[in-house]
Design a protein around this motif. Structure first.
Motif, PDB file in Angstrom:
ATOM      1  N   MET A   1       8.309   7.679  15.011  1.00 52.38           N
ATOM      2  CA  MET A   1       8.600   6.861  13.819  1.00 52.38           C
ATOM      3  C   MET A   1       9.982   7.180  13.272  1.00 52.38           C
ATOM      4  O   MET A   1      10.706   6.295  12.807  1.00 52.38           O
ATOM      5  CB  MET A   1       7.555   7.116  12.736  1.00 52.38           C
ATOM      6  N   ASP A   2      10.366   8.477  13.329  1.00 59.41           N
ATOM      7  CA  ASP A   2      11.680   8.882  12.803  1.00 59.41           C
ATOM      8  C   ASP A   2      12.825   8.328  13.638  1.00 59.41           C
ATOM      9  O   ASP A   2      13.962   8.272  13.178  1.00 59.41           O
ATOM     10  CB  ASP A   2      11.772  10.414  12.755  1.00 59.41           C
TER      11      ASP A   2
ATOM     12  N   THR B   1       3.518   8.177  16.881  1.00 62.49           N
ATOM     13  CA  THR B   1       3.611   9.520  16.286  1.00 62.49           C
ATOM     14  C   THR B   1       4.773   9.586  15.293  1.00 62.49           C
ATOM     15  O   THR B   1       5.679   8.740  15.322  1.00 62.49           O
ATOM     16  CB  THR B   1       3.824  10.589  17.372  1.00 62.49           C
ATOM     17  N   LYS B   2       4.725  10.615  14.455  1.00 63.34           N
ATOM     18  CA  LYS B   2       5.780  10.764  13.430  1.00 63.34           C
ATOM     19  C   LYS B   2       7.150  10.982  14.056  1.00 63.34           C
ATOM     20  O   LYS B   2       8.157  10.475  13.561  1.00 63.34           O
ATOM     21  CB  LYS B   2       5.442  11.946  12.503  1.00 63.34           C
ATOM     22  N   GLU B   3       7.188  11.740  15.170  1.00 60.82           N
ATOM     23  CA  GLU B   3       8.475  11.954  15.853  1.00 60.82           C
ATOM     24  C   GLU B   3       9.080  10.644  16.313  1.00 60.82           C
ATOM     25  O   GLU B   3      10.283  10.415  16.183  1.00 60.82           O
ATOM     26  CB  GLU B   3       8.283  12.898  17.050  1.00 60.82           C
TER      27      GLU B   3
ATOM     28  N   GLU C   1       6.010   3.256   8.445  1.00 57.64           N
ATOM     29  CA  GLU C   1       4.921   4.224   8.373  1.00 57.64           C
ATOM     30  C   GLU C   1       3.805   3.780   9.310  1.00 57.64           C
ATOM     31  O   GLU C   1       3.600   2.581   9.533  1.00 57.64           O
ATOM     32  CB  GLU C   1       4.378   4.336   6.940  1.00 57.64           C
ATOM     33  N   CYS C   2       3.091   4.771   9.853  1.00 58.16           N
ATOM     34  CA  CYS C   2       1.966   4.466  10.755  1.00 58.16           C
ATOM     35  C   CYS C   2       0.764   5.290  10.324  1.00 58.16           C
ATOM     36  O   CYS C   2       0.821   6.521  10.308  1.00 58.16           O
ATOM     37  CB  CYS C   2       2.352   4.766  12.202  1.00 58.16           C
TER      38      CYS C   2
END
Length: 544
Positions: free
Chosen positions: A487-488, A483-485, A529-530
Protein backbone atom coordinates in the motif's frame (compact mmCIF):
# COMPACT_ATOMS: atom_id res chain seq x y z
CA UNK A 1 61.87 -2.11 108.52
CA UNK A 2 60.65 1.39 109.08
CA UNK A 3 62.73 2.66 106.17
CA UNK A 4 61.19 0.01 103.98
CA UNK A 5 57.68 1.05 104.91
CA UNK A 6 58.51 4.70 104.34
CA UNK A 7 59.88 3.89 100.91
CA UNK A 8 56.72 2.01 99.92
CA UNK A 9 54.54 4.79 101.26
CA UNK A 10 56.48 7.39 99.26
CA UNK A 11 56.22 5.22 96.15
CA UNK A 12 52.45 4.96 96.49
CA UNK A 13 52.17 8.70 97.01
CA UNK A 14 54.23 9.34 93.86
CA UNK A 15 51.99 7.00 91.84
CA UNK A 16 48.87 8.71 93.15
CA UNK A 17 50.33 12.13 92.30
CA UNK A 18 51.09 10.91 88.77
CA UNK A 19 47.51 9.67 88.37
CA UNK A 20 46.16 12.98 89.65
CA UNK A 21 48.46 14.88 87.27
CA UNK A 22 47.39 12.77 84.30
CA UNK A 23 43.75 13.27 85.19
CA UNK A 24 44.23 17.01 85.46
CA UNK A 25 46.02 17.07 82.08
CA UNK A 26 43.20 15.08 80.50
CA UNK A 27 40.59 17.44 81.96
CA UNK A 28 42.55 20.45 80.71
CA UNK A 29 42.67 18.95 77.20
CA UNK A 30 38.95 18.29 77.30
CA UNK A 31 38.27 21.83 78.53
CA UNK A 32 40.55 23.27 75.85
CA UNK A 33 38.77 21.24 73.19
CA UNK A 34 35.39 22.45 74.45
CA UNK A 35 36.58 26.03 74.45
CA UNK A 36 37.75 25.66 70.84
CA UNK A 37 34.44 24.10 69.84
CA UNK A 38 32.54 26.93 71.53
CA UNK A 39 34.80 29.47 69.82
CA UNK A 40 34.33 27.81 66.43
CA UNK A 41 30.58 27.62 66.92
CA UNK A 42 30.55 31.28 67.91
CA UNK A 43 32.57 32.14 64.80
CA UNK A 44 30.25 30.08 62.65
CA UNK A 45 27.30 31.68 64.32
CA UNK A 46 28.77 35.12 63.61
CA UNK A 47 29.36 34.19 59.96
CA UNK A 48 25.81 32.84 59.68
CA UNK A 49 24.42 35.97 61.28
CA UNK A 50 26.38 38.13 58.84
CA UNK A 51 25.12 36.02 55.91
CA UNK A 52 21.56 36.22 57.21
CA UNK A 53 21.84 39.98 57.67
CA UNK A 54 23.28 40.40 54.16
CA UNK A 55 20.49 38.24 52.68
CA UNK A 56 17.77 40.18 54.49
CA UNK A 57 19.34 43.48 53.53
CA UNK A 58 19.53 42.42 49.87
CA UNK A 59 15.88 41.24 49.88
CA UNK A 60 14.72 44.54 51.37
CA UNK A 61 16.96 46.51 49.03
CA UNK A 62 15.67 44.56 46.00
CA UNK A 63 12.11 45.44 46.92
CA UNK A 64 12.88 49.15 47.20
CA UNK A 65 12.49 51.56 44.27
CA UNK A 66 16.24 51.89 43.73
CA UNK A 67 16.66 48.10 44.03
CA UNK A 68 13.95 47.52 41.44
CA UNK A 69 15.62 49.97 39.08
CA UNK A 70 18.98 48.24 39.57
CA UNK A 71 17.41 44.80 39.00
CA UNK A 72 15.67 46.05 35.86
CA UNK A 73 18.93 47.50 34.59
CA UNK A 74 20.83 44.26 35.31
CA UNK A 75 18.08 42.23 33.60
CA UNK A 76 18.14 44.55 30.57
CA UNK A 77 21.95 44.42 30.46
CA UNK A 78 22.01 40.60 30.61
CA UNK A 79 19.41 40.36 27.84
CA UNK A 80 21.38 42.74 25.63
CA UNK A 81 24.60 40.83 26.32
CA UNK A 82 22.83 37.54 25.58
CA UNK A 83 21.50 38.72 22.21
CA UNK A 84 24.25 41.04 20.91
CA UNK A 85 27.90 40.06 20.65
CA UNK A 86 28.81 43.69 19.88
CA UNK A 87 27.19 44.93 23.09
CA UNK A 88 28.84 42.08 24.99
CA UNK A 89 32.26 43.09 23.65
CA UNK A 90 31.61 46.71 24.68
CA UNK A 91 30.72 45.62 28.24
CA UNK A 92 33.74 43.29 28.40
CA UNK A 93 36.01 46.09 27.17
CA UNK A 94 34.60 48.47 29.80
CA UNK A 95 35.04 45.90 32.59
CA UNK A 96 38.63 45.10 31.51
CA UNK A 97 39.42 48.81 31.28
CA UNK A 98 38.04 49.41 34.80
CA UNK A 99 40.08 46.48 36.16
CA UNK A 100 43.26 47.77 34.50
CA UNK A 101 42.69 51.34 35.78
CA UNK A 102 42.19 50.10 39.36
CA UNK A 103 45.27 47.90 39.05
CA UNK A 104 47.27 50.83 37.66
CA UNK A 105 46.27 53.02 40.61
CA UNK A 106 47.36 50.38 43.13
CA UNK A 107 50.54 49.31 41.32
CA UNK A 108 51.57 52.90 40.56
CA UNK A 109 51.25 53.74 44.25
CA UNK A 110 53.41 50.72 45.14
CA UNK A 111 56.01 51.01 42.39
CA UNK A 112 56.42 54.80 42.31
CA UNK A 113 59.86 55.96 43.60
CA UNK A 114 60.31 58.49 46.41
CA UNK A 115 62.19 61.62 45.33
CA UNK A 116 63.96 64.05 47.76
CA UNK A 117 64.84 67.67 47.05
CA UNK A 118 66.59 70.17 49.34
CA UNK A 119 66.63 73.96 49.17
CA UNK A 120 67.68 76.95 51.29
CA UNK A 121 64.85 79.22 52.33
CA UNK A 122 65.02 82.59 54.11
CA UNK A 123 62.29 83.25 56.61
CA UNK A 124 61.14 86.77 55.72
CA UNK A 125 57.63 86.12 57.03
CA UNK A 126 58.95 85.73 60.59
CA UNK A 127 60.77 89.07 60.26
CA UNK A 128 57.52 90.72 59.24
CA UNK A 129 55.63 89.11 62.13
CA UNK A 130 58.27 90.27 64.63
CA UNK A 131 58.11 93.83 63.28
CA UNK A 132 54.31 93.94 63.53
CA UNK A 133 54.44 92.55 67.02
CA UNK A 134 56.90 95.29 68.05
CA UNK A 135 54.72 97.96 66.42
CA UNK A 136 51.70 96.82 68.37
CA UNK A 137 53.68 96.63 71.60
CA UNK A 138 55.11 100.16 71.32
CA UNK A 139 51.80 101.61 70.10
CA UNK A 140 50.23 100.47 73.31
CA UNK A 141 52.83 102.24 75.42
CA UNK A 142 50.20 104.76 76.35
CA UNK A 143 50.22 108.35 75.24
CA UNK A 144 53.48 110.30 75.57
CA UNK A 145 56.98 109.31 74.72
CA UNK A 146 58.50 111.25 77.58
CA UNK A 147 56.25 109.63 80.15
CA UNK A 148 57.02 106.08 79.07
CA UNK A 149 60.59 106.54 77.86
CA UNK A 150 61.88 103.95 80.28
CA UNK A 151 59.19 101.45 79.19
CA UNK A 152 60.06 101.94 75.47
CA UNK A 153 63.75 101.63 76.20
CA UNK A 154 63.16 98.41 78.11
CA UNK A 155 61.18 97.08 75.17
CA UNK A 156 63.96 97.94 72.72
CA UNK A 157 66.56 96.43 75.05
CA UNK A 158 65.01 93.06 74.26
CA UNK A 159 66.50 93.23 70.74
CA UNK A 160 70.17 92.89 71.60
CA UNK A 161 70.92 90.63 68.64
CA UNK A 162 73.31 92.33 66.26
CA UNK A 163 71.21 91.00 63.34
CA UNK A 164 68.27 93.14 64.41
CA UNK A 165 68.18 96.90 64.20
CA UNK A 166 65.23 98.85 65.57
CA UNK A 167 64.84 102.60 65.22
CA UNK A 168 62.14 104.92 66.48
CA UNK A 169 62.37 108.24 64.58
CA UNK A 170 60.40 111.37 64.14
CA UNK A 171 58.91 112.35 60.80
CA UNK A 172 62.23 113.86 59.63
CA UNK A 173 64.21 110.70 60.30
CA UNK A 174 65.91 111.82 63.48
CA UNK A 175 66.48 108.77 65.70
CA UNK A 176 64.70 109.03 69.02
CA UNK A 177 65.28 105.49 70.25
CA UNK A 178 67.37 102.67 68.85
CA UNK A 179 68.40 99.16 69.78
CA UNK A 180 71.94 98.27 70.87
CA UNK A 181 72.95 97.04 67.46
CA UNK A 182 71.90 100.25 65.68
CA UNK A 183 74.51 103.02 65.17
CA UNK A 184 72.87 105.69 62.93
CA UNK A 185 71.59 108.97 64.42
CA UNK A 186 69.60 110.17 61.44
CA UNK A 187 67.93 108.09 58.71
CA UNK A 188 66.76 108.82 55.16
CA UNK A 189 63.07 108.06 55.47
CA UNK A 190 62.45 108.11 51.69
CA UNK A 191 65.31 105.67 50.99
CA UNK A 192 64.11 103.36 53.74
CA UNK A 193 60.53 103.60 52.45
CA UNK A 194 61.72 102.68 48.95
CA UNK A 195 63.75 99.76 50.33
CA UNK A 196 60.77 98.61 52.41
CA UNK A 197 58.54 98.46 49.33
CA UNK A 198 61.03 96.40 47.31
CA UNK A 199 61.35 92.65 47.73
CA UNK A 200 64.70 91.66 49.23
CA UNK A 201 66.91 89.12 47.46
CA UNK A 202 67.62 85.79 49.14
CA UNK A 203 69.82 86.37 52.24
CA UNK A 204 69.63 90.16 51.98
CA UNK A 205 68.71 92.28 55.03
CA UNK A 206 65.01 93.05 55.18
CA UNK A 207 64.00 96.56 56.25
CA UNK A 208 60.43 97.45 57.20
CA UNK A 209 58.99 100.90 57.97
CA UNK A 210 55.78 101.39 59.94
CA UNK A 211 54.17 104.71 60.92
CA UNK A 212 53.09 104.70 64.56
CA UNK A 213 51.49 107.20 66.91
CA UNK A 214 52.58 107.56 70.51
CA UNK A 215 50.33 109.99 72.29
CA UNK A 216 49.95 112.99 70.00
CA UNK A 217 53.32 112.43 68.37
CA UNK A 218 53.68 110.75 64.99
CA UNK A 219 56.75 108.59 64.54
CA UNK A 220 58.27 105.90 62.37
CA UNK A 221 59.39 102.49 63.50
CA UNK A 222 62.13 101.04 61.29
CA UNK A 223 62.87 97.36 61.73
CA UNK A 224 65.81 95.68 59.97
CA UNK A 225 66.95 92.08 60.26
CA UNK A 226 69.06 89.63 58.30
CA UNK A 227 66.96 86.48 57.69
CA UNK A 228 68.06 83.17 59.10
CA UNK A 229 68.72 80.58 56.35
CA UNK A 230 66.98 77.23 56.70
CA UNK A 231 67.55 74.01 54.77
CA UNK A 232 64.19 72.72 53.52
CA UNK A 233 64.05 69.00 52.57
CA UNK A 234 60.98 67.82 50.55
CA UNK A 235 60.10 64.21 49.78
CA UNK A 236 57.55 63.34 47.08
CA UNK A 237 56.53 60.35 44.97
CA UNK A 238 56.92 60.11 41.23
CA UNK A 239 53.59 60.76 39.52
CA UNK A 240 53.74 57.88 37.00
CA UNK A 241 55.48 54.50 36.90
CA UNK A 242 56.21 53.13 33.43
CA UNK A 243 56.42 49.59 34.82
CA UNK A 244 52.96 49.99 36.42
CA UNK A 245 51.62 51.13 33.03
CA UNK A 246 53.04 48.01 31.32
CA UNK A 247 51.57 45.77 34.02
CA UNK A 248 48.17 47.45 33.62
CA UNK A 249 48.21 46.78 29.86
CA UNK A 250 49.07 43.12 30.56
CA UNK A 251 46.25 42.93 33.13
CA UNK A 252 43.82 44.40 30.55
CA UNK A 253 44.87 41.82 27.92
CA UNK A 254 44.73 38.95 30.44
CA UNK A 255 41.28 39.96 31.73
CA UNK A 256 39.98 40.31 28.17
CA UNK A 257 41.29 36.85 27.23
CA UNK A 258 39.86 35.24 30.39
CA UNK A 259 36.41 36.84 30.00
CA UNK A 260 36.13 36.17 26.25
CA UNK A 261 37.70 32.70 26.43
CA UNK A 262 34.31 30.94 26.25
CA UNK A 263 33.28 32.83 23.10
CA UNK A 264 36.68 32.31 21.47
CA UNK A 265 36.47 28.57 22.14
CA UNK A 266 32.95 28.55 20.66
CA UNK A 267 34.25 30.32 17.53
CA UNK A 268 37.02 27.71 17.32
CA UNK A 269 34.38 24.96 17.54
CA UNK A 270 32.42 26.59 14.71
CA UNK A 271 35.57 26.82 12.56
CA UNK A 272 36.34 23.14 13.25
CA UNK A 273 32.76 22.24 12.40
CA UNK A 274 32.94 24.11 9.09
CA UNK A 275 36.20 22.29 8.28
CA UNK A 276 34.58 18.93 9.08
CA UNK A 277 31.57 19.75 6.87
CA UNK A 278 33.85 20.98 4.06
CA UNK A 279 35.65 17.60 4.19
CA UNK A 280 32.38 15.87 3.31
CA UNK A 281 30.83 14.91 6.68
CA UNK A 282 27.39 16.45 6.10
CA UNK A 283 25.94 14.61 9.12
CA UNK A 284 28.00 16.82 11.47
CA UNK A 285 26.18 19.66 13.23
CA UNK A 286 27.70 22.62 15.06
CA UNK A 287 26.51 22.92 18.66
CA UNK A 288 24.17 25.87 19.14
CA UNK A 289 24.86 27.87 22.31
CA UNK A 290 23.24 31.14 23.39
CA UNK A 291 21.17 33.60 21.37
CA UNK A 292 23.66 36.11 19.94
CA UNK A 293 25.04 36.61 16.43
CA UNK A 294 27.58 33.79 16.83
CA UNK A 295 24.74 31.39 17.62
CA UNK A 296 22.88 32.68 14.56
CA UNK A 297 26.00 31.90 12.54
CA UNK A 298 26.03 28.34 13.93
CA UNK A 299 22.31 27.95 13.15
CA UNK A 300 22.85 29.19 9.58
CA UNK A 301 25.79 26.81 9.11
CA UNK A 302 23.65 23.88 10.32
CA UNK A 303 20.77 24.97 8.09
CA UNK A 304 23.12 25.28 5.12
CA UNK A 305 24.59 21.83 5.87
CA UNK A 306 21.10 20.30 6.10
CA UNK A 307 20.10 21.94 2.82
CA UNK A 308 23.28 20.71 1.08
CA UNK A 309 22.72 17.22 2.47
CA UNK A 310 19.08 17.30 1.35
CA UNK A 311 20.03 18.42 -2.14
CA UNK A 312 22.75 15.81 -2.46
CA UNK A 313 20.34 13.11 -1.32
CA UNK A 314 17.75 14.50 -3.73
CA UNK A 315 20.26 14.39 -6.57
CA UNK A 316 21.22 10.84 -5.66
CA UNK A 317 17.56 9.87 -5.52
CA UNK A 318 17.03 11.57 -8.87
CA UNK A 319 19.95 9.65 -10.36
CA UNK A 320 18.57 6.43 -8.94
CA UNK A 321 15.11 7.33 -10.22
CA UNK A 322 16.52 8.10 -13.61
CA UNK A 323 18.15 4.67 -13.75
CA UNK A 324 14.96 2.94 -12.61
CA UNK A 325 12.92 5.01 -15.06
CA UNK A 326 15.12 4.02 -17.99
CA UNK A 327 14.97 0.36 -16.95
CA UNK A 328 11.19 0.33 -16.49
CA UNK A 329 10.46 2.35 -19.61
CA UNK A 330 12.74 0.11 -21.64
CA UNK A 331 10.87 -2.96 -20.40
CA UNK A 332 7.38 -1.50 -20.83
CA UNK A 333 8.16 -0.14 -24.29
CA UNK A 334 9.89 -3.27 -25.47
CA UNK A 335 6.97 -5.63 -24.70
CA UNK A 336 4.27 -4.03 -26.93
CA UNK A 337 6.87 -3.01 -29.51
CA UNK A 338 8.04 -6.63 -29.82
CA UNK A 339 4.44 -7.74 -30.35
CA UNK A 340 3.84 -5.08 -33.00
CA UNK A 341 7.02 -5.97 -34.87
CA UNK A 342 6.24 -9.72 -34.57
CA UNK A 343 2.77 -9.53 -36.06
CA UNK A 344 3.76 -7.05 -38.77
CA UNK A 345 6.67 -9.38 -39.61
CA UNK A 346 4.26 -12.31 -40.00
CA UNK A 347 2.10 -10.26 -42.33
CA UNK A 348 5.17 -9.05 -44.25
CA UNK A 349 6.44 -12.60 -44.70
CA UNK A 350 2.96 -13.78 -45.70
CA UNK A 351 2.69 -16.22 -42.85
CA UNK A 352 -1.09 -16.16 -42.59
CA UNK A 353 -3.62 -18.53 -44.05
CA UNK A 354 -6.28 -16.08 -45.10
CA UNK A 355 -7.36 -12.46 -44.90
CA UNK A 356 -9.28 -13.11 -41.68
CA UNK A 357 -6.05 -14.22 -39.95
CA UNK A 358 -4.19 -11.24 -41.44
CA UNK A 359 -6.88 -8.88 -40.09
CA UNK A 360 -6.60 -10.54 -36.70
CA UNK A 361 -2.79 -9.97 -36.75
CA UNK A 362 -3.35 -6.31 -37.70
CA UNK A 363 -5.90 -5.84 -34.89
CA UNK A 364 -3.42 -7.22 -32.38
CA UNK A 365 -0.62 -4.97 -33.72
CA UNK A 366 -2.96 -1.96 -33.63
CA UNK A 367 -3.98 -2.75 -30.02
CA UNK A 368 -0.33 -3.03 -28.96
CA UNK A 369 0.43 0.23 -30.80
CA UNK A 370 -2.35 1.97 -28.82
CA UNK A 371 -0.93 0.49 -25.61
CA UNK A 372 2.49 1.84 -26.61
CA UNK A 373 0.99 5.25 -27.36
CA UNK A 374 -0.78 5.38 -23.96
CA UNK A 375 2.44 4.46 -22.20
CA UNK A 376 4.37 7.21 -23.98
CA UNK A 377 1.61 9.76 -23.23
CA UNK A 378 1.54 8.75 -19.53
CA UNK A 379 5.30 8.98 -19.36
CA UNK A 380 5.30 12.42 -20.98
CA UNK A 381 2.58 13.71 -18.64
CA UNK A 382 4.29 12.31 -15.54
CA UNK A 383 7.57 13.97 -16.54
CA UNK A 384 5.84 17.34 -16.97
CA UNK A 385 4.06 17.01 -13.62
CA UNK A 386 7.22 15.94 -11.82
CA UNK A 387 9.25 18.84 -13.26
CA UNK A 388 6.59 21.50 -12.47
CA UNK A 389 5.97 21.93 -16.18
CA UNK A 390 2.18 22.15 -15.90
CA UNK A 391 0.15 25.24 -14.99
CA UNK A 392 -3.11 24.64 -13.12
CA UNK A 393 -6.13 26.38 -14.68
CA UNK A 394 -8.64 26.46 -11.82
CA UNK A 395 -12.38 26.96 -11.96
CA UNK A 396 -15.15 26.59 -9.40
CA UNK A 397 -17.36 23.51 -9.93
CA UNK A 398 -19.98 21.56 -8.01
CA UNK A 399 -18.19 18.41 -6.90
CA UNK A 400 -21.27 16.15 -6.84
CA UNK A 401 -22.34 17.12 -10.37
CA UNK A 402 -18.74 16.76 -11.55
CA UNK A 403 -18.44 13.24 -10.11
CA UNK A 404 -21.88 12.20 -11.41
CA UNK A 405 -20.90 13.21 -14.93
CA UNK A 406 -17.64 11.19 -14.88
CA UNK A 407 -19.44 8.16 -13.37
CA UNK A 408 -22.07 8.37 -16.10
CA UNK A 409 -19.38 8.28 -18.77
CA UNK A 410 -17.82 5.17 -17.15
CA UNK A 411 -21.11 3.31 -16.62
CA UNK A 412 -20.77 1.18 -19.84
CA UNK A 413 -17.38 -0.09 -18.59
CA UNK A 414 -18.76 -0.79 -15.11
CA UNK A 415 -21.72 -2.70 -16.64
CA UNK A 416 -19.45 -4.57 -19.04
CA UNK A 417 -17.37 -5.81 -16.05
CA UNK A 418 -20.43 -6.71 -13.93
CA UNK A 419 -19.74 -3.94 -11.40
CA UNK A 420 -22.53 -2.09 -9.63
CA UNK A 421 -21.91 1.57 -8.80
CA UNK A 422 -23.24 2.83 -5.43
CA UNK A 423 -23.26 6.62 -5.01
CA UNK A 424 -23.32 8.16 -1.50
CA UNK A 425 -23.15 11.97 -1.74
CA UNK A 426 -23.77 13.57 1.68
CA UNK A 427 -23.76 17.19 0.49
CA UNK A 428 -24.82 18.02 -3.06
CA UNK A 429 -23.74 21.69 -2.69
CA UNK A 430 -20.01 21.09 -2.12
CA UNK A 431 -17.93 23.29 -4.43
CA UNK A 432 -14.22 23.08 -5.19
CA UNK A 433 -11.78 25.25 -7.15
CA UNK A 434 -9.98 22.79 -9.49
CA UNK A 435 -8.51 22.23 -12.92
CA UNK A 436 -11.31 20.00 -14.29
CA UNK A 437 -9.19 18.42 -17.03
CA UNK A 438 -6.51 17.31 -14.56
CA UNK A 439 -8.98 16.08 -11.90
CA UNK A 440 -10.90 14.11 -14.56
CA UNK A 441 -7.63 12.27 -15.24
CA UNK A 442 -7.38 11.41 -11.51
CA UNK A 443 -10.87 9.89 -11.34
CA UNK A 444 -10.36 8.07 -14.65
CA UNK A 445 -7.24 6.43 -13.20
CA UNK A 446 -9.05 5.46 -9.98
CA UNK A 447 -12.11 4.13 -11.82
CA UNK A 448 -9.89 2.16 -14.23
CA UNK A 449 -8.04 0.61 -11.28
CA UNK A 450 -11.35 -0.29 -9.62
CA UNK A 451 -12.51 -1.99 -12.82
CA UNK A 452 -9.19 -3.85 -13.30
CA UNK A 453 -8.71 -5.16 -9.76
CA UNK A 454 -12.28 -5.63 -8.41
CA UNK A 455 -13.87 -9.00 -7.80
CA UNK A 456 -16.46 -9.62 -10.50
CA UNK A 457 -19.33 -9.42 -10.07
CA UNK A 458 -19.04 -6.79 -7.38
CA UNK A 459 -19.74 -3.18 -6.52
CA UNK A 460 -17.86 0.11 -6.43
CA UNK A 461 -18.95 2.57 -3.72
CA UNK A 462 -18.32 6.25 -4.52
CA UNK A 463 -19.05 8.68 -1.67
CA UNK A 464 -18.33 12.32 -0.82
CA UNK A 465 -18.84 14.64 2.15
CA UNK A 466 -17.58 17.99 3.43
CA UNK A 467 -15.74 18.42 6.75
CA UNK A 468 -13.64 21.26 8.27
CA UNK A 469 -13.46 23.18 5.01
CA UNK A 470 -12.38 20.19 2.92
CA UNK A 471 -14.23 18.06 0.38
CA UNK A 472 -13.57 14.34 0.91
CA UNK A 473 -14.08 11.70 -1.84
CA UNK A 474 -13.83 7.95 -1.19
CA UNK A 475 -13.76 5.24 -3.90
CA UNK A 476 -14.08 1.73 -2.44
CA UNK A 477 -14.04 -1.66 -4.17
CA UNK A 478 -13.46 -5.29 -3.18
CA UNK A 479 -10.40 -7.14 -4.46
CA UNK A 480 -7.32 -9.08 -3.44
CA UNK A 481 -5.95 -8.04 -0.05
CA UNK A 482 -2.99 -5.69 -0.34
CA UNK A 483 -0.36 -5.66 2.42
CA UNK A 484 0.71 -2.44 4.11
CA UNK A 485 4.15 -2.59 2.48
CA UNK A 486 2.52 -2.71 -0.94
CA UNK A 487 0.00 0.00 0.00
CA UNK A 488 2.89 2.37 0.81
CA UNK A 489 4.29 1.83 -2.71
CA UNK A 490 1.01 2.14 -4.67
CA UNK A 491 1.71 5.75 -5.66
CA UNK A 492 5.30 5.05 -6.79
CA UNK A 493 5.87 5.22 -10.52
CA UNK A 494 5.77 1.94 -12.44
CA UNK A 495 4.62 0.06 -9.34
CA UNK A 496 1.88 -2.56 -9.67
CA UNK A 497 0.37 -4.43 -6.77
CA UNK A 498 0.63 -7.73 -8.68
CA UNK A 499 4.41 -7.03 -9.06
CA UNK A 500 4.40 -8.86 -12.44
CA UNK A 501 5.33 -6.56 -15.28
CA UNK A 502 4.19 -9.16 -17.77
CA UNK A 503 0.76 -9.32 -16.13
CA UNK A 504 -2.28 -9.52 -18.36
CA UNK A 505 -3.65 -6.44 -16.59
CA UNK A 506 -3.01 -3.54 -18.92
CA UNK A 507 -1.51 -0.30 -17.61
CA UNK A 508 1.69 1.73 -17.53
CA UNK A 509 2.08 1.76 -13.75
CA UNK A 510 2.12 5.59 -13.85
CA UNK A 511 -1.57 6.29 -13.29
CA UNK A 512 -1.52 6.58 -9.48
CA UNK A 513 1.79 8.49 -9.52
CA UNK A 514 0.25 10.99 -11.96
CA UNK A 515 -2.90 11.21 -9.81
CA UNK A 516 -0.82 11.96 -6.71
CA UNK A 517 1.08 14.77 -8.47
CA UNK A 518 -2.17 16.34 -9.75
CA UNK A 519 -3.79 16.27 -6.29
CA UNK A 520 -0.66 17.76 -4.68
CA UNK A 521 -0.67 20.54 -7.30
CA UNK A 522 -4.19 21.32 -6.01
CA UNK A 523 -2.76 21.43 -2.44
CA UNK A 524 -4.74 18.33 -1.54
CA UNK A 525 -4.01 14.80 -0.34
CA UNK A 526 -4.56 11.31 -1.75
CA UNK A 527 -3.94 8.00 -0.01
CA UNK A 528 -5.16 4.39 0.06
CA UNK A 529 -6.22 1.94 2.76
CA UNK A 530 -6.97 -1.79 2.71
CA UNK A 531 -9.12 -3.50 5.34
CA UNK A 532 -9.60 -7.14 4.52
CA UNK A 533 -10.70 -7.27 0.88
CA UNK A 534 -12.00 -3.69 0.90
CA UNK A 535 -9.63 -1.31 -0.89
CA UNK A 536 -10.41 2.43 -0.46
CA UNK A 537 -8.85 5.46 -2.12
CA UNK A 538 -9.26 8.81 -0.31
CA UNK A 539 -9.02 12.26 -1.88
CA UNK A 540 -9.06 15.49 0.14
CA UNK A 541 -9.50 18.88 -1.60
CA UNK A 542 -10.05 22.32 -0.12
CA UNK A 543 -13.72 23.35 -0.44
CA UNK A 544 -14.77 26.83 -1.53
Amino acid sequence: MKNNNNYKTQKREIKEQKKIFKKQMKEEKINLKRERQIENSQNRGLVNRVKLFARRFWIKFSKSRIGNKINEFIYWLMKRIEKSIRFELMVVFAVCFAISVIFYGISNNILSRDYTSSSIKYDYETIKDKALHLVNEISYEKEEVGVYRESIENTLLMYKDSKIKVYLTDLDGKVIYKSNGAGEEKLDIYAILDKSNNIASDGEERTLLYPIKIGETRNYLIYSEIPTPRINIETYKGEKSFFALILSVLVFISAFIVITNRKIKYLDDIVKGVNIVSCGDLAYRVEEKGKDEITSLAVNINTMTEEIERRIQSERAAEKTKGELITNVSHDLRTPLTSVMGYIGLIKDGKYENETMMKEYLDIAFSKSNQLKELIEDLFEYTKLNNNGIVIDREKVNLVDFLAQIIEEYMPLFDENSLKVVKKFADDKTEVNIDTGKIVRVFENLFSNAIKYSFKPGEVVISSYQNNGYANIIIKNSGETITKEKMDKLFDRFYRADEARNSNVKGSGLGLAISKNIIELHEGKIWAECIGNDISFFIKLRAV
